[in-house]
Design a protein around this motif. Structure first.
Motif, PDB file in Angstrom:
ATOM      1  N   SER A   1       0.839  -1.186   0.000  1.00  0.00           N
ATOM      2  CA  SER A   1       0.000   0.000   0.000  1.00  0.00           C
ATOM      3  C   SER A   1       0.868   1.227   0.000  1.00  0.00           C
ATOM      4  O   SER A   1       2.052   1.187   0.288  1.00  0.00           O
ATOM      5  N   LEU A   2       0.255   2.351  -0.340  1.00  0.00           N
ATOM      6  CA  LEU A   2       0.954   3.625  -0.384  1.00  0.00           C
ATOM      7  C   LEU A   2       0.529   4.434   0.838  1.00  0.00           C
ATOM      8  O   LEU A   2      -0.652   4.743   1.001  1.00  0.00           O
ATOM      9  N   VAL A   3       1.484   4.758   1.672  1.00  0.00           N
ATOM     10  CA  VAL A   3       1.205   5.547   2.865  1.00  0.00           C
ATOM     11  C   VAL A   3       1.803   6.922   2.658  1.00  0.00           C
ATOM     12  O   VAL A   3       2.994   7.049   2.361  1.00  0.00           O
ATOM     13  N   VAL A   4       1.011   7.948   2.782  1.00  0.00           N
ATOM     14  CA  VAL A   4       1.448   9.307   2.514  1.00  0.00           C
ATOM     15  C   VAL A   4       1.571  10.070   3.829  1.00  0.00           C
ATOM     16  O   VAL A   4       0.632  10.091   4.645  1.00  0.00           O
ATOM     17  N   ALA A   5       2.728  10.685   3.985  1.00  0.00           N
ATOM     18  CA  ALA A   5       2.933  11.495   5.189  1.00  0.00           C
ATOM     19  C   ALA A   5       2.329  12.867   5.008  1.00  0.00           C
ATOM     20  O   ALA A   5       2.046  13.297   3.890  1.00  0.00           O
ATOM     21  N   SER A   6       2.162  13.550   6.044  1.00  0.00           N
ATOM     22  CA  SER A   6       1.688  14.930   5.974  1.00  0.00           C
ATOM     23  C   SER A   6       2.769  15.775   5.333  1.00  0.00           C
ATOM     24  O   SER A   6       3.947  15.455   5.385  1.00  0.00           O
ATOM     25  N   PRO A   7       2.401  16.885   4.697  1.00  0.00           N
ATOM     26  CA  PRO A   7       3.391  17.717   4.019  1.00  0.00           C
ATOM     27  C   PRO A   7       4.520  18.160   4.926  1.00  0.00           C
ATOM     28  O   PRO A   7       5.675  18.181   4.522  1.00  0.00           O
ATOM     29  N   ALA A   8       4.197  18.486   6.177  1.00  0.00           N
ATOM     30  CA  ALA A   8       5.257  18.972   7.068  1.00  0.00           C
ATOM     31  C   ALA A   8       6.265  17.897   7.380  1.00  0.00           C
ATOM     32  O   ALA A   8       7.479  18.113   7.369  1.00  0.00           O
ATOM     33  N   ALA A   9       5.769  16.697   7.675  1.00  0.00           N
ATOM     34  CA  ALA A   9       6.670  15.602   8.004  1.00  0.00           C
ATOM     35  C   ALA A   9       7.453  15.153   6.793  1.00  0.00           C
ATOM     36  O   ALA A   9       8.647  14.856   6.875  1.00  0.00           O
TER      37      ALA A   9
ATOM     38  N   GLY B   1       1.156  14.257  -1.101  1.00  0.00           N
ATOM     39  CA  GLY B   1       0.568  12.986  -1.518  1.00  0.00           C
ATOM     40  C   GLY B   1       0.511  12.849  -3.028  1.00  0.00           C
ATOM     41  O   GLY B   1       0.792  11.777  -3.585  1.00  0.00           O
ATOM     42  N   ALA B   2       0.158  13.907  -3.733  1.00  0.00           N
ATOM     43  CA  ALA B   2       0.072  13.867  -5.190  1.00  0.00           C
ATOM     44  C   ALA B   2       1.441  13.645  -5.816  1.00  0.00           C
ATOM     45  O   ALA B   2       1.589  12.910  -6.806  1.00  0.00           O
ATOM     46  N   LYS B   3       2.476  14.273  -5.228  1.00  0.00           N
ATOM     47  CA  LYS B   3       3.814  14.152  -5.794  1.00  0.00           C
ATOM     48  C   LYS B   3       4.356  12.735  -5.608  1.00  0.00           C
ATOM     49  O   LYS B   3       5.006  12.177  -6.501  1.00  0.00           O
ATOM     50  N   ILE B   4       4.104  12.142  -4.432  1.00  0.00           N
ATOM     51  CA  ILE B   4       4.564  10.782  -4.195  1.00  0.00           C
ATOM     52  C   ILE B   4       3.822   9.798  -5.100  1.00  0.00           C
ATOM     53  O   ILE B   4       4.412   8.854  -5.629  1.00  0.00           O
ATOM     54  N   ASP B   5       2.533  10.027  -5.272  1.00  0.00           N
ATOM     55  CA  ASP B   5       1.747   9.150  -6.159  1.00  0.00           C
ATOM     56  C   ASP B   5       2.253   9.229  -7.602  1.00  0.00           C
ATOM     57  O   ASP B   5       2.339   8.223  -8.307  1.00  0.00           O
ATOM     58  N   GLU B   6       2.636  10.436  -8.021  1.00  0.00           N
ATOM     59  CA  GLU B   6       3.150  10.611  -9.382  1.00  0.00           C
ATOM     60  C   GLU B   6       4.480   9.878  -9.549  1.00  0.00           C
ATOM     61  O   GLU B   6       4.740   9.241 -10.579  1.00  0.00           O
ATOM     62  N   ALA B   7       5.351   9.921  -8.516  1.00  0.00           N
ATOM     63  CA  ALA B   7       6.636   9.231  -8.570  1.00  0.00           C
ATOM     64  C   ALA B   7       6.434   7.717  -8.598  1.00  0.00           C
ATOM     65  O   ALA B   7       7.137   6.998  -9.313  1.00  0.00           O
ATOM     66  N   TRP B   8       5.469   7.245  -7.827  1.00  0.00           N
ATOM     67  CA  TRP B   8       5.173   5.800  -7.797  1.00  0.00           C
ATOM     68  C   TRP B   8       4.734   5.297  -9.174  1.00  0.00           C
ATOM     69  O   TRP B   8       5.193   4.269  -9.665  1.00  0.00           O
ATOM     70  N   LYS B   9       3.854   6.048  -9.846  1.00  0.00           N
ATOM     71  CA  LYS B   9       3.397   5.669 -11.185  1.00  0.00           C
ATOM     72  C   LYS B   9       4.539   5.713 -12.199  1.00  0.00           C
ATOM     73  O   LYS B   9       4.639   4.859 -13.086  1.00  0.00           O
ATOM     74  N   ALA B  10       5.411   6.718 -12.075  1.00  0.00           N
ATOM     75  CA  ALA B  10       6.518   6.848 -13.016  1.00  0.00           C
ATOM     76  C   ALA B  10       7.497   5.683 -12.888  1.00  0.00           C
ATOM     77  O   ALA B  10       8.044   5.204 -13.891  1.00  0.00           O
TER      78      ALA B  10
ATOM     79  N   SER C   1       6.016   3.443   1.446  1.00  0.00           N
ATOM     80  CA  SER C   1       5.421   3.566   2.789  1.00  0.00           C
ATOM     81  C   SER C   1       6.219   4.576   3.607  1.00  0.00           C
ATOM     82  O   SER C   1       7.292   5.026   3.196  1.00  0.00           O
ATOM     83  N   GLN C   2       5.664   4.930   4.793  1.00  0.00           N
ATOM     84  CA  GLN C   2       6.320   5.892   5.679  1.00  0.00           C
ATOM     85  C   GLN C   2       6.596   5.200   7.008  1.00  0.00           C
ATOM     86  O   GLN C   2       5.738   4.492   7.560  1.00  0.00           O
ATOM     87  N   SER C   3       7.784   5.434   7.526  1.00  0.00           N
ATOM     88  CA  SER C   3       8.142   4.847   8.816  1.00  0.00           C
ATOM     89  C   SER C   3       9.159   5.765   9.512  1.00  0.00           C
ATOM     90  O   SER C   3      10.246   6.015   8.976  1.00  0.00           O
ATOM     91  N   GLY C   4       8.748   6.264  10.689  1.00  0.00           N
ATOM     92  CA  GLY C   4       9.673   7.101  11.481  1.00  0.00           C
ATOM     93  C   GLY C   4      10.107   8.345  10.750  1.00  0.00           C
ATOM     94  O   GLY C   4      11.286   8.724  10.831  1.00  0.00           O
ATOM     95  N   GLY C   5       9.214   8.961  10.044  1.00  0.00           N
ATOM     96  CA  GLY C   5       9.558  10.196   9.353  1.00  0.00           C
ATOM     97  C   GLY C   5      10.321   9.996   8.072  1.00  0.00           C
ATOM     98  O   GLY C   5      10.827  10.961   7.488  1.00  0.00           O
ATOM     99  N   ARG C   6      10.460   8.737   7.631  1.00  0.00           N
ATOM    100  CA  ARG C   6      11.147   8.466   6.364  1.00  0.00           C
ATOM    101  C   ARG C   6      10.181   7.866   5.341  1.00  0.00           C
ATOM    102  O   ARG C   6       9.214   7.199   5.718  1.00  0.00           O
ATOM    103  N   ILE C   7      10.493   8.065   4.062  1.00  0.00           N
ATOM    104  CA  ILE C   7       9.747   7.424   2.964  1.00  0.00           C
ATOM    105  C   ILE C   7      10.564   6.224   2.520  1.00  0.00           C
ATOM    106  O   ILE C   7      11.725   6.353   2.109  1.00  0.00           O
TER     107      ILE C   7
END
Length: 831
Positions: free
Chosen positions: A29-37, A67-76, A89-95
């Protein structure tokens, strides 16, 4: 583009990858962090072996990572085709980016394919060696292979793709193919046709039904592209014959497993047949009057409507207006239907078009044919005014050359709004010809020929052919060369070298040897009228036997029964003929191979005596008219005539006369019509020269200087036979005559017997009667202008082994000395 992104792009190109998103399953699954994090997080790449981590990170770009930018990178990343799975995915402030790389194809292998070669299949599949293995691409390749087999008539084909692990992330991709049996076309049906029979429409389309001759053809398998092409052929056929409202409601193909083949059904709406009503030309160009352009219009009032004549008229008008200095003129036909009178009034409107110039002409796809061979088919060039009519004309010419599989001309924007680029996309096809042909006729006996030809020699558009023949009564060889654009003009020029030797037959008591060559030029005056010029220089010799030479005893075994005119020609040895000639022909046939409508006429003249040993003027004419009758029957009317005469005080050589038989009136033997040497036997003493000759006299044909002939023939198909068999019948009636012997009348005193001048200077025509020892008794020419006529029936078969024709004729009138032959057969093949 960042450096890392360029690296990935280059890597993808090295693997031969195509962007593909559809058909790839996503694990995770794709987990999107908040913009600040996400903005302060780092990107961790896991699972990569060949693709650099930095290259993968480059697809995310600089933060912040919405979220949109990460989704675009995933598709590319999926679109690169390098990965079978991508998880973000996101874990401990990392992608965290976890990837599973696709395996690399070591090689692509096809197994089980016998009917279609590996080279053909390799050109169809997208999976390539050293490329990444993609499930979606493999599935697509499987369907491509299945479609290739279906187009070759094997709809039962099965394809199973498997992979064989070769270690280190490399696999062999194997397509296991079970070809199955060939599935042909069981039947072809037409629904809604009233004006034309199924037989006629089957003759229009290229698809054929399966029959016992299917092993010799490939048009009896279901091919969707061929069916689409057949719909266009039907449309053009109906529009050519006046059915302006014609439309094809549908074309379906249904598989009948029990019947073992497809049934193709064309559902038609013919509409009504129209004729041309008023035909007019209206010019909106100030200095060009419509009246002055009407002579260029091919359509006439009252004529059956023909869309091809409308197209040709538009083309002629466009060219005529451009000659007046209006290169941008456009011609638009405007039709007004009169539904009650079944007429279409046509007005050709001439007006100024937009000023657009051709910036350049680009030829693409030609791997063998030279660019100039393509460019010379255009009547317009770079810098000229763009005219779509002339471009379409060039496209038709290129298709008719036979050099290309496909031809398509499109336009692209040029460097300015009033400039266009003409793009000519072509695909070369093989143009070599190797043929082995054979046949038999009652005149020539068995004959075989081997020929090797190339109609696009070295990609220059030149035609070269060398052939050799050997048969029961003839043998020979020939070399031909043709340049279709001599000195850059639309003038065909070529030369021929030939040798031919014939032997004695039951129709001619002598053989001939001919060796020579010729130059020829062909100039198209219009699309229907052609002028051909030629020059021939050849040596010809009559062969009675190897030992027969001037001064030998005339009663030599080889010369027994041979006319004095022929003996005299043989004794003179080889003669050289130098002749100029021309042929003016008109071809208005709807089909050159199997005409059903139209007129063909030609006039030939040859002038011999420009050097050489013989002087003559020969003129011949031939006119044939084809008219469709009821159903699919065709009436063929033919008229032919000829005349030859010597000039300069010389006598006509005996071989320069016309020799006629079934080529003029069927029912007669070859050389069976016209003047003959029919000397009566003056003695029964076979020990005397006269008696020896009379005992074996075969009434030799001497030919004539004048002939005429008329013929009427009705050809009709056999309704009880499938059209694909290609068999039809004919009934005919012929009449004609050949007369006026023009050969030598006196002979030199060289024929001696026992040292005596037996014949002296005998007068060949007015042979005195009486004494048995008088030479004149063997010098009688039978000659009159009796009308020869016959009726008969024929069986015509366009067989896979070549055209075969069987004629049986009953002679109605003849001269007493003519020779008849009721049955005649001719045929041959080429493959």
């Amino acid at each position: 583009m960042t450096a890392s992104l360029r690296v990935l792009r280059n890597l993808a190109a090295a693997f031969g990858l195509a962007a593909c998103v559809a058909g790839v399953s996503v694990a995770g699954s794709l987990v999107v962090a908040s913009p600040a994090a996400a903005q302060s997080s780092s990107i961790v790449v896991e699972g990569n072996r060949r693709v650099d981590a930095e290259t993968i990170r480059s697809y995310f770009g600089p933060g912040p990572y919405t979220g949109a930018k990460i989704d675009e990178a995933w598709k590319a990343l999926y679109a690169t085709g390098l990965f079978s799975d991508v998880q973000v995915s996101q874990s401990g402030g990392r992608i965290i980016v976890r990837v599973s790389e696709n395996e690399v194809i070591n090689r692509v292998v096809f197994e089980g394919n016998r009917k279609i070669k590996d080279e053909v299949l390799e050109g169809e599949v997208q999976s390539k060696a050293r490329g990444a293995l993609s499930k979606a691409t493999v599935q697509s390749d499987t369907q491509r292979i299945i479609e290739v087999y279906r187009r070759s008539g094997r709809s039962g084909v099965r394809v199973n793709p498997v992979t064989i692990d070769r270690g280190n992330g490399r696999v062999d991709l194997v397509f296991e193919i079970t070809e199955g049996d060939k599935t042909g076309i069981k039947d072809i049906k037409f629904v809604g046709n009233k004006a034309f029979s199924d037989w006629k429409l089957k003759d229009v389309i290229s698809t054929t039904a399966t029959n016992w001759l299917s092993f010799l053809k490939s048009t009896d398998v279901y091919d969707p592209d061929r069916v689409n092409s057949d719909q266009e052929l039907l449309r053009r056929f109906y529009l050519k014959n006046g059915y302006a409202d014609f439309r094809i409601i549908g074309a379906s193909a249904e598989m009948d497993p029990a019947g073992g083949g497809y049934t193709i059904t064309f559902t038609l709406d013919e509409g009504e047949q129209y004729r041309f009503g008023k035909v007019d030309v209206v010019s909106n160009i100030r200095d060009v009057s419509g009246e002055s352009l009407r002579r260029s219009v091919r359509a006439t009032e009252g004529q059956v409507y023909n869309a091809e004549l409308v197209e040709k008229s538009v083309e002629n008008l466009t060219i005529e207006v451009s000659k007046s200095g209006y290169a941008f003129a456009q011609v638009r036909p405007r039709g007004d239907r009169d539904f009650e009178a079944k007429r279409i009034n046509i007005v050709f409107v001439v007006e100024e078009g937009p000023r657009v110039y051709i910036e350049r002409i680009e030829v693409r796809g030609n791997t063998r044919t030279r660019d100039y061979v393509v460019r010379r088919e255009f009547d317009i060039g770079e810098g000229d005014a763009y005219n779509r009519v002339l471009v379409d004309r060039a496209e038709r010419r290129l298709r008719n050359l036979g050099y290309f599989k496909t031809v398509k001309i499109t336009t692209e924007p040029g460097s300015a709004p009033d400039r266009v680029i003409l793009v000519v996309d072509v695909e070369d096809q093989p143009t070599g010809e190797f043929a082995i042909s054979g046949g038999y006729s009652t005149a020539d006996g068995v004959i075989a020929e081997v020929s090797l030809g190339e109609k696009n020699f070295l990609g220059r558009g030149q035609y070269v052919k060398v052939s050799g023949s050997m048969g029961q009564n003839a043998q020979g060889a020939e070399f031909s060369f043709t340049e279709p654009y001599f000195l850059g003009y639309r003038l065909a020029a070529g030369f021929d070298l030939y040798w031919k030797e014939t032997s004695t037959t039951s129709y001619t008591p002598y053989g001939t040897t001919t060796i020579g060559g010729g130059l020829r030029f062909g100039l198209p005056i219009t699309d229907e009228i052609t002028l051909a010029l030629r020059y021939n220089l050849y040596q010809r010799e009559i062969n009675l036997c190897d030992s027969y030479v001037q001064g030998t005893p005339w009663y030599d075994t080889c010369a027994v029964g041979v006319s004095w005119a022929i003996r005299d020609a043989a004794a003179q040895g080889a003669t050289i003929t130098s002749a100029l000639g021309y042929t003016l022909s008109f071809n208005g046939l709807d089909n050159n191979l199997n005409p059903t409508q139209g007129l063909y006429a030609e006039l030939k003249q040859d002038f011999a005596g420009i050097g050489g040993d013989v002087n003559f003027i020969r003129t011949t004419g031939d006119i044939r008219h084809y008219t469709p009758l009821w159903g699919d029957s065709v009436l063929i009317l033919r008229t032919q005539a000829g005349y030859v005469t010597s000039w300069g005080g010389d006598q006509l050589d005996v071989l320069d006369n016309f020799y006629m038989g079934p080529n003029l009136v069927r029912g007669f033997a070859p050389s069976g019509i016209g003047p003959r040497d029919a000397a009566p036997c003056a003695t029964t003493n076979l020990n005397s020269p006269i008696g020896y000759n009379c005992y074996n006299n075969s009434l030799n044909a001497l030919g004539g200087t004048t002939y005429w002939g008329v013929s009427a023939e009705v050809q009709f198909p056999f309704a009880f036979l499938p059209k694909d068999i290609g068999m039809k019948g004919a009934i005919f009636a012929d009449a004609g005559s050949l007369f006026d012997y023009g050969g030598p009348n006196t002979f030199p005193s060289v024929y001696n017997w026992n040292g005596n001048n037996v014949y002296g200077n005998a007068n060949y025509v007015t042979c005195p009667a009486g004494s048995k020892n008088t030479a004149g008794n063997v010098c009688v020419v039978q000659n009159d202008d009796t009308v020869r006529s016959s009726i008969g029936a024929s069986l015509i078969w366009q067989s896979p082994f070549g055209p075969l024709r069987f004629d049986y004729a009953w002679v109605l009138s003849q001269a007493s000395y003519d020779r008849t032959q009721a049955f005649r057969f001719s045929g041959g093949t080429r493959f």
